[in-house]
Design a protein around this motif. Structure first.
Motif, PDB file in Angstrom:
ATOM      1  N   GLN A   1       8.393  -1.939  -6.841  1.00  0.00           N
ATOM      2  CA  GLN A   1       7.172  -2.231  -7.581  1.00  0.00           C
ATOM      3  C   GLN A   1       6.412  -3.400  -6.966  1.00  0.00           C
ATOM      4  OE1 GLN A   1       6.183  -0.160 -10.197  1.00  0.00           O
ATOM      5  NE2 GLN A   1       4.240  -1.188  -9.729  1.00  0.00           N
ATOM      6  N   CYS A   2       7.153  -4.367  -6.450  1.00  0.00           N
ATOM      7  CA  CYS A   2       6.504  -5.497  -5.777  1.00  0.00           C
ATOM      8  C   CYS A   2       5.685  -5.011  -4.583  1.00  0.00           C
ATOM      9  CB  CYS A   2       7.567  -6.506  -5.325  1.00  0.00           C
ATOM     10  SG  CYS A   2       6.910  -7.922  -4.417  1.00  0.00           S
ATOM     11  N   LEU A   3       6.254  -4.111  -3.796  1.00  0.00           N
ATOM     12  CA  LEU A   3       5.518  -3.556  -2.663  1.00  0.00           C
ATOM     13  C   LEU A   3       4.306  -2.759  -3.139  1.00  0.00           C
ATOM     14  CD1 LEU A   3       8.377  -2.273  -0.319  1.00  0.00           C
ATOM     15  CD2 LEU A   3       6.886  -4.238   0.064  1.00  0.00           C
ATOM     16  N   ALA A   4       4.498  -1.955  -4.178  1.00  0.00           N
ATOM     17  CA  ALA A   4       3.399  -1.136  -4.684  1.00  0.00           C
ATOM     18  C   ALA A   4       2.253  -2.003  -5.189  1.00  0.00           C
ATOM     19  CB  ALA A   4       3.897  -0.216  -5.789  1.00  0.00           C
ATOM     20  N   ASP A   5       2.585  -3.159  -5.760  1.00  0.00           N
ATOM     21  CA  ASP A   5       1.562  -4.041  -6.320  1.00  0.00           C
ATOM     22  C   ASP A   5       0.824  -4.850  -5.257  1.00  0.00           C
ATOM     23  OD1 ASP A   5       2.245  -3.180  -8.849  1.00  0.00           O
ATOM     24  OD2 ASP A   5       3.513  -4.917  -9.303  1.00  0.00           O
ATOM     25  N   THR A   6       1.479  -5.151  -4.148  1.00  0.00           N
ATOM     26  CA  THR A   6       0.884  -6.070  -3.174  1.00  0.00           C
ATOM     27  C   THR A   6       0.439  -5.405  -1.876  1.00  0.00           C
ATOM     28  OG1 THR A   6       3.081  -6.639  -2.292  1.00  0.00           O
ATOM     29  CG2 THR A   6       2.193  -8.041  -4.055  1.00  0.00           C
ATOM     30  N   ALA A   7       0.989  -4.249  -1.541  1.00  0.00           N
ATOM     31  CA  ALA A   7       0.665  -3.624  -0.258  1.00  0.00           C
ATOM     32  C   ALA A   7      -0.672  -2.890  -0.332  1.00  0.00           C
ATOM     33  CB  ALA A   7       1.768  -2.661   0.157  1.00  0.00           C
ATOM     34  N   VAL A   8      -1.591  -3.220   0.565  1.00  0.00           N
ATOM     35  CA  VAL A   8      -2.834  -2.466   0.682  1.00  0.00           C
ATOM     36  C   VAL A   8      -2.685  -1.369   1.730  1.00  0.00           C
ATOM     37  CG1 VAL A   8      -4.233  -4.427  -0.011  1.00  0.00           C
ATOM     38  CG2 VAL A   8      -3.834  -4.025   2.411  1.00  0.00           C
ATOM     39  N   PHE A   9      -1.612  -1.451   2.520  1.00  0.00           N
ATOM     40  CA  PHE A   9      -1.320  -0.442   3.542  1.00  0.00           C
ATOM     41  C   PHE A   9       0.171  -0.501   3.813  1.00  0.00           C
ATOM     42  CE2 PHE A   9      -0.587   0.933   7.883  1.00  0.00           C
ATOM     43  CZ  PHE A   9      -1.402   2.038   8.025  1.00  0.00           C
ATOM     44  N   MET A  10       0.796   0.656   3.923  1.00  0.00           N
ATOM     45  CA  MET A  10       2.227   0.693   4.206  1.00  0.00           C
ATOM     46  C   MET A  10       2.532   1.864   5.129  1.00  0.00           C
ATOM     47  SD  MET A  10       5.463   0.749   1.602  1.00  0.00           S
ATOM     48  CE  MET A  10       7.146   0.936   2.176  1.00  0.00           C
ATOM     49  N   ILE A  11       3.350   1.615   6.119  1.00  0.00           N
ATOM     50  CA  ILE A  11       3.796   2.661   7.026  1.00  0.00           C
ATOM     51  C   ILE A  11       5.319   2.737   6.953  1.00  0.00           C
ATOM     52  CG2 ILE A  11       3.842   1.094   9.023  1.00  0.00           C
ATOM     53  CD1 ILE A  11       2.939   3.531  10.715  1.00  0.00           C
ATOM     54  N   SER A  12       5.838   3.970   6.939  1.00  0.00           N
ATOM     55  CA  SER A  12       7.286   4.114   6.810  1.00  0.00           C
ATOM     56  C   SER A  12       7.725   5.453   7.364  1.00  0.00           C
ATOM     57  CB  SER A  12       7.710   4.019   5.339  1.00  0.00           C
ATOM     58  OG  SER A  12       7.333   5.191   4.637  1.00  0.00           O
ATOM     59  N   ASP A  13       9.031   5.603   7.499  1.00  0.00           N
ATOM     60  CA  ASP A  13       9.605   6.921   7.673  1.00  0.00           C
ATOM     61  C   ASP A  13       9.882   7.469   6.270  1.00  0.00           C
ATOM     62  OD1 ASP A  13      11.826   5.549   6.812  1.00  0.00           O
ATOM     63  OD2 ASP A  13      12.955   5.757   8.666  1.00  0.00           O
ATOM     64  N   SER A  14      10.698   8.498   6.166  1.00  0.00           N
ATOM     65  CA  SER A  14      10.916   9.122   4.861  1.00  0.00           C
ATOM     66  C   SER A  14      11.692   8.255   3.886  1.00  0.00           C
ATOM     67  CB  SER A  14      11.630  10.462   5.030  1.00  0.00           C
ATOM     68  OG  SER A  14      12.909  10.266   5.610  1.00  0.00           O
ATOM     69  N   THR A  15      12.215   7.109   4.338  1.00  0.00           N
ATOM     70  CA  THR A  15      12.957   6.231   3.429  1.00  0.00           C
ATOM     71  C   THR A  15      12.044   5.244   2.703  1.00  0.00           C
ATOM     72  OG1 THR A  15      13.467   4.542   5.104  1.00  0.00           O
ATOM     73  CG2 THR A  15      14.985   6.397   4.917  1.00  0.00           C
ATOM     74  N   GLY A  16      10.725   5.398   2.860  1.00  0.00           N
ATOM     75  CA  GLY A  16       9.780   4.573   2.118  1.00  0.00           C
ATOM     76  C   GLY A  16       9.644   5.065   0.682  1.00  0.00           C
ATOM     77  N   PHE A  17       8.448   4.903   0.114  1.00  0.00           N
ATOM     78  CA  PHE A  17       8.234   5.335  -1.263  1.00  0.00           C
ATOM     79  C   PHE A  17       8.464   6.841  -1.422  1.00  0.00           C
ATOM     80  CE2 PHE A  17       4.789   1.870  -1.998  1.00  0.00           C
ATOM     81  CZ  PHE A  17       5.778   0.941  -2.266  1.00  0.00           C
ATOM     82  N   PRO A  18       9.084   7.274  -2.517  1.00  0.00           N
ATOM     83  CA  PRO A  18       9.092   8.705  -2.831  1.00  0.00           C
ATOM     84  C   PRO A  18       7.644   9.163  -3.030  1.00  0.00           C
ATOM     85  CG  PRO A  18      10.640   7.491  -4.227  1.00  0.00           C
ATOM     86  CD  PRO A  18       9.808   6.478  -3.512  1.00  0.00           C
ATOM     87  N   PRO A  19       7.282  10.347  -2.554  1.00  0.00           N
ATOM     88  CA  PRO A  19       5.887  10.789  -2.658  1.00  0.00           C
ATOM     89  C   PRO A  19       5.319  10.763  -4.078  1.00  0.00           C
ATOM     90  CG  PRO A  19       7.087  12.189  -1.145  1.00  0.00           C
ATOM     91  CD  PRO A  19       8.108  11.286  -1.764  1.00  0.00           C
ATOM     92  N   GLY A  20       6.115  11.206  -5.046  1.00  0.00           N
ATOM     93  CA  GLY A  20       5.628  11.207  -6.414  1.00  0.00           C
ATOM     94  C   GLY A  20       5.336   9.803  -6.931  1.00  0.00           C
ATOM     95  N   TYR A  21       6.193   8.869  -6.586  1.00  0.00           N
ATOM     96  CA  TYR A  21       5.985   7.475  -6.988  1.00  0.00           C
ATOM     97  C   TYR A  21       4.730   6.918  -6.325  1.00  0.00           C
ATOM     98  CZ  TYR A  21       6.725   2.434  -7.396  1.00  0.00           C
ATOM     99  OH  TYR A  21       6.555   1.098  -7.648  1.00  0.00           O
ATOM    100  N   ALA A  22       4.567   7.204  -5.036  1.00  0.00           N
ATOM    101  CA  ALA A  22       3.395   6.699  -4.313  1.00  0.00           C
ATOM    102  C   ALA A  22       2.114   7.197  -4.957  1.00  0.00           C
ATOM    103  CB  ALA A  22       3.453   7.124  -2.851  1.00  0.00           C
ATOM    104  N   LYS A  23       2.083   8.458  -5.294  1.00  0.00           N
ATOM    105  CA  LYS A  23       0.891   9.026  -5.916  1.00  0.00           C
ATOM    106  C   LYS A  23       0.613   8.393  -7.280  1.00  0.00           C
ATOM    107  CE  LYS A  23      -1.227  13.454  -7.187  1.00  0.00           C
ATOM    108  NZ  LYS A  23      -1.048  14.932  -7.220  1.00  0.00           N
ATOM    109  N   ALA A  24       1.672   8.168  -8.054  1.00  0.00           N
ATOM    110  CA  ALA A  24       1.506   7.571  -9.382  1.00  0.00           C
ATOM    111  C   ALA A  24       0.994   6.128  -9.283  1.00  0.00           C
ATOM    112  CB  ALA A  24       2.842   7.593 -10.126  1.00  0.00           C
ATOM    113  N   GLN A  25       1.276   5.461  -8.148  1.00  0.00           N
ATOM    114  CA  GLN A  25       0.828   4.086  -7.961  1.00  0.00           C
ATOM    115  C   GLN A  25      -0.590   4.012  -7.369  1.00  0.00           C
ATOM    116  OE1 GLN A  25       2.516   1.235  -8.920  1.00  0.00           O
ATOM    117  NE2 GLN A  25       3.853   2.711  -9.939  1.00  0.00           N
ATOM    118  N   GLY A  26      -1.198   5.163  -7.137  1.00  0.00           N
ATOM    119  CA  GLY A  26      -2.572   5.176  -6.656  1.00  0.00           C
ATOM    120  C   GLY A  26      -2.711   5.278  -5.158  1.00  0.00           C
ATOM    121  N   PHE A  27      -1.612   5.545  -4.451  1.00  0.00           N
ATOM    122  CA  PHE A  27      -1.693   5.704  -2.999  1.00  0.00           C
ATOM    123  C   PHE A  27      -2.137   7.124  -2.656  1.00  0.00           C
ATOM    124  CE2 PHE A  27       1.223   2.099  -3.347  1.00  0.00           C
ATOM    125  CZ  PHE A  27       0.749   1.257  -2.346  1.00  0.00           C
TER     126      PHE A  27
END
Length: 338
Positions: A312-338
């Motif tokens: 949640q800290c990353l979701a709240d502060t990151a304006v851009f994030m790059i990752s492999d598949s071990t980053g945010f779950p897609p559903g979570y990312a979408k719910a956070q507005g990404f």
């Protein structure tokens, strides 16, 4: 499957590399920084280690035989050049398109211990980079406190693990752990080598703690000496020396450049259980209101419910994030507005 997740604000389409790109509105911010006057600067020790492990033209002040160092350098010869050519061909084209180059924001890389190499490759203009992992930074003065045979053995071990690091472009936990007793701690060696690969050199080195409010409290000379005494006593009982030196800051720049950048490594358990007991790391990260983020080879910890606080800290502060598949779950990312 290659996935790019973002809001449509200037990121070109590209599907040639297995990275997830997560972008909110890009904006500027000011990062926390500050070095108290009493901080004990070990930059000369860091430079000596750097020259030793990177086979710099300038000789290191550390005591190893010429034959041992020549053998070490022969085994690493051409390694950084091969890495840079591969990176320029396979990764830079995509990264130069999708990674924002004009944002003066700190970079945060959880579960990224020992991987400054790709952090700098991904964010080449970053002025501040913070990696976090379970592994401690280690004692930068351990090399100067070791006799030549011990240091030469550590150098051979460092060379073996550096070759593995550069070959796969991420640091395995087993490699980091294998150097935890060494005179050349993995976090320090990997980071100094990464700086040299990208054309930087260390100009300062400090240890710090994180205060109750999340600010950084830098060690003075007396504190460093106390840690050495405690580490020596622990090592005599077979315990790890590196754990007495958890958090370190390296100031670095390119030769001839006046702009000094900052890299910090923080030893931290980022699980909810630990952060609920001691929230200083989270407070420090949240003191950076906007960040650029990355993660990879993170064992899918950001998918777990037991790592919800750092997620949640990353979701709240990151304006851009790059990752492999071990980053945010897609559903979570979408719910956070990404």
């Amino acid at each position: 499957m290659n996935v790019v997740l973002r809001r449509s604000r200037g990121c070109p389409r590209h599907a040639a590399l297995a990275f997830a790109i997560l972008a909110l509105g890009w904006c500027t911010g000011v990062s926390h920084a500050g070095t108290p006057a009493e901080a004990y600067d070990l930059g000369a020790d860091a430079l000596a280690v750097s020259r030793l492990v990177t086979c710099a033209k300038q000789p290191s002040s550390l005591r190893v035989s010429k034959a041992a160092h020549a053998g070490y350098c022969a085994r690493l010869a051409g390694m950084s050049d091969r890495f840079l050519k591969r990176f320029a061909k396979l990764e830079k084209p995509l990264l130069s398109e999708v990674v924002p180059q004009d944002l003066d924001l700190p970079v945060v890389y959880p579960f990224g211990g020992g991987d400054l190499l790709t952090a700098l490759g991904t964010y080449p203009n970053a002025k501040e980079i913070t990696t976090l992992s379970l592994e401690a930074s280690g004692d930068v003065q351990a090399a100067s406190r070791s006799n030549p045979p011990v240091l030469e053995a550590a150098l051979i071990q460092a060379g073996d693990n550096l070759r593995r690091l550069v070959a796969v472009e991420h640091s395995k936990t087993t490699n980091l752990a294998s150097m935890s007793h060494s005179s050349l701690p993995a976090e320090i060696v990997f980071s100094l080598y990464a700086l040299a690969v990208w054309g930087f050199e260390p100009v300062g080195f400090r240890y710090f703690d994180i205060a109750a409010d999340g600010s950084l409290s830098y060690w003075n000379k007396n504190e460093v000496q106390k840690r050495h005494a405690a580490a020596d006593a622990a090592a005599a009982r077979g315990h790890l020396r590196s754990s007495f030196f958890p958090n370190a800051e390296v100031q670095f720049k390119r030769p001839g450049d006046t702009s000094v950048r900052v890299f910090r490594h923080i030893a931290a358990d980022l699980s909810d259980e630990r952060l609920k007991k001691d929230g200083r790391v989270l407070l420090h990260l949240r003191s950076k209101p906007k960040v650029l983020a990355m993660t990879k080879a993170a064992s899918y910890l950001l998918w777990w419910g037991t790592f919800s606080m750092i997620r949640q800290c990353l979701a709240d502060t990151a304006v851009f994030m790059i990752s492999d598949s071990t980053g945010f779950p897609p559903g979570y990312a979408k719910a956070q507005g990404f």
